[in-house]
Design a protein around this motif. Sequence first.
Motif, PDB file in Angstrom:
ATOM      1  N   ARG A  44       0.837  -1.198   0.000  1.00 16.13           N
ATOM      2  CA  ARG A  44       0.000   0.000   0.000  1.00 16.13           C
ATOM      3  C   ARG A  44       0.871   1.245   0.000  1.00 16.13           C
ATOM      4  O   ARG A  44       1.979   1.259   0.524  1.00 16.13           O
ATOM      5  CB  ARG A  44      -0.909  -0.002   1.229  1.00 16.13           C
ATOM      6  N   PHE A  45       0.336   2.314  -0.584  1.00 20.78           N
ATOM      7  CA  PHE A  45       1.099   3.555  -0.714  1.00 20.78           C
ATOM      8  C   PHE A  45       1.467   4.117   0.647  1.00 20.78           C
ATOM      9  O   PHE A  45       2.621   4.537   0.863  1.00 20.78           O
ATOM     10  CB  PHE A  45       0.277   4.580  -1.507  1.00 20.78           C
ATOM     11  N   ASP A  46       0.517   4.142   1.590  1.00 26.19           N
ATOM     12  CA  ASP A  46       0.801   4.730   2.890  1.00 26.19           C
ATOM     13  C   ASP A  46       1.845   3.938   3.654  1.00 26.19           C
ATOM     14  O   ASP A  46       2.645   4.506   4.403  1.00 26.19           O
ATOM     15  CB  ASP A  46      -0.486   4.863   3.711  1.00 26.19           C
ATOM     16  N   GLU A  47       1.879   2.622   3.463  1.00 26.16           N
ATOM     17  CA  GLU A  47       2.889   1.810   4.124  1.00 26.16           C
ATOM     18  C   GLU A  47       4.280   2.133   3.590  1.00 26.16           C
ATOM     19  O   GLU A  47       5.244   2.269   4.350  1.00 26.16           O
ATOM     20  CB  GLU A  47       2.583   0.324   3.936  1.00 26.16           C
ATOM     21  N   VAL A  48       4.407   2.243   2.262  1.00 25.45           N
ATOM     22  CA  VAL A  48       5.693   2.567   1.658  1.00 25.45           C
ATOM     23  C   VAL A  48       6.134   3.965   2.082  1.00 25.45           C
ATOM     24  O   VAL A  48       7.314   4.193   2.404  1.00 25.45           O
ATOM     25  CB  VAL A  48       5.604   2.460   0.124  1.00 25.45           C
ATOM     26  N   TYR A  49       5.231   4.905   2.106  1.00 23.64           N
ATOM     27  CA  TYR A  49       5.565   6.273   2.507  1.00 23.64           C
ATOM     28  C   TYR A  49       6.063   6.313   3.946  1.00 23.64           C
ATOM     29  O   TYR A  49       7.079   6.940   4.241  1.00 23.64           O
ATOM     30  CB  TYR A  49       4.329   7.162   2.347  1.00 23.64           C
ATOM     31  N   SER A  79       4.746  12.223  -4.692  1.00 22.48           N
ATOM     32  CA  SER A  79       3.582  12.845  -5.333  1.00 22.48           C
ATOM     33  C   SER A  79       3.402  12.338  -6.763  1.00 22.48           C
ATOM     34  O   SER A  79       2.275  12.156  -7.224  1.00 22.48           O
ATOM     35  CB  SER A  79       3.743  14.366  -5.334  1.00 22.48           C
ATOM     36  N   ARG A  80       4.505  12.110  -7.456  1.00 24.12           N
ATOM     37  CA  ARG A  80       4.410  11.585  -8.820  1.00 24.12           C
ATOM     38  C   ARG A  80       4.031  10.103  -8.826  1.00 24.12           C
ATOM     39  O   ARG A  80       3.426   9.618  -9.792  1.00 24.12           O
ATOM     40  CB  ARG A  80       5.739  11.781  -9.538  1.00 24.12           C
ATOM     41  N   ALA A  81       4.393   9.393  -7.757  1.00 26.65           N
ATOM     42  CA  ALA A  81       4.065   7.965  -7.700  1.00 26.65           C
ATOM     43  C   ALA A  81       2.599   7.731  -7.363  1.00 26.65           C
ATOM     44  O   ALA A  81       2.019   6.725  -7.791  1.00 26.65           O
ATOM     45  CB  ALA A  81       4.951   7.270  -6.666  1.00 26.65           C
ATOM     46  N   TRP A  82       1.984   8.628  -6.616  1.00 24.92           N
ATOM     47  CA  TRP A  82       0.625   8.406  -6.121  1.00 24.92           C
ATOM     48  C   TRP A  82      -0.398   8.142  -7.237  1.00 24.92           C
ATOM     49  O   TRP A  82      -1.132   7.149  -7.170  1.00 24.92           O
ATOM     50  CB  TRP A  82       0.195   9.590  -5.259  1.00 24.92           C
ATOM     51  N   ASP A  86      -1.267   2.112  -8.757  1.00 22.29           N
ATOM     52  CA  ASP A  86      -1.805   0.810  -9.169  1.00 22.29           C
ATOM     53  C   ASP A  86      -0.798   0.057 -10.028  1.00 22.29           C
ATOM     54  O   ASP A  86      -0.710  -1.173  -9.961  1.00 22.29           O
ATOM     55  CB  ASP A  86      -3.112   0.998  -9.946  1.00 22.29           C
ATOM     56  N   ARG A  87      -0.038   0.777 -10.837  1.00 19.25           N
ATOM     57  CA  ARG A  87       0.969   0.138 -11.686  1.00 19.25           C
ATOM     58  C   ARG A  87       2.302  -0.006 -10.960  1.00 19.25           C
ATOM     59  O   ARG A  87       2.938  -1.059 -11.006  1.00 19.25           O
ATOM     60  CB  ARG A  87       1.153   0.965 -12.964  1.00 19.25           C
ATOM     61  N   ILE A  88       2.738   1.049 -10.263  1.00 13.94           N
ATOM     62  CA  ILE A  88       4.049   1.028  -9.615  1.00 13.94           C
ATOM     63  C   ILE A  88       4.095  -0.006  -8.495  1.00 13.94           C
ATOM     64  O   ILE A  88       5.121  -0.646  -8.268  1.00 13.94           O
ATOM     65  CB  ILE A  88       4.390   2.428  -9.083  1.00 13.94           C
TER      66      ILE A  88
END
Length: 217
Positions: A44-49, A79-82, A86-88
């Motif tokens: 998940r994005f928040d976990e990676v952040y 910000s560019r990854a967000w 879904d793909r990254i």
Amino acid sequence: MSSMEARPQGFLRPRTPAAPDPVTAPALLHIEVSGAVPHDDGPRFDEVYRRHFQPLVVQLYAFVGDMNEAQDLVQEAFSRAWPRWDRISRYDDPVAWIRRVAWNVAVSRWRRLRTARLFSLRQRVEVVNGPGPDRVALTAALVTLPANQRRAVVLHYLAELTVSEIAEDCGVAAGTVKSWLHRARATLADRLAEQESGLSSRQPATVDGGPTGRRAD
């Protein structure tokens, strides 16, 4: 008249539907259920952040020499990854993508805004505790390295990437990375030795323990 004679000509007895085969029916059901299982969506994005923001900031700080700018670079990369997460998130190493974007943004800014950045560094008033003397000396020595050598040192010693991983990240051969690291270590050793020598030469000379150099009577 018998029952056979009473049926109209061409009359056929309706067939009873055959019962499902107990062997093949479960297999078909299994295929349908298996096809409905979703694929792994990655982290998940928040976990990676939460886990990687600060380590990336430390790496970028060693590269650009400014904590505020390092935080801004990593924030820009996230910000560019967000919008593409879904793909990254399905990449083998999503953090590597974020780090590469941060490096590219740093290089681009350095090329376009070098004069303005140096001016802002002279004008900025720091309100946080500064780094220790060793960190200051190392950062000052790193700034003297060429950008490719500085990047290799940061990725190898702070990001803990292997030579092959750095080569892939920078798009060069592994031998090139080894050469960068070898030259960088030699240069850093000379720079740090010069700084240590300069500090020693500025200390007051003493004779018999007297700070002014005069012998006590």
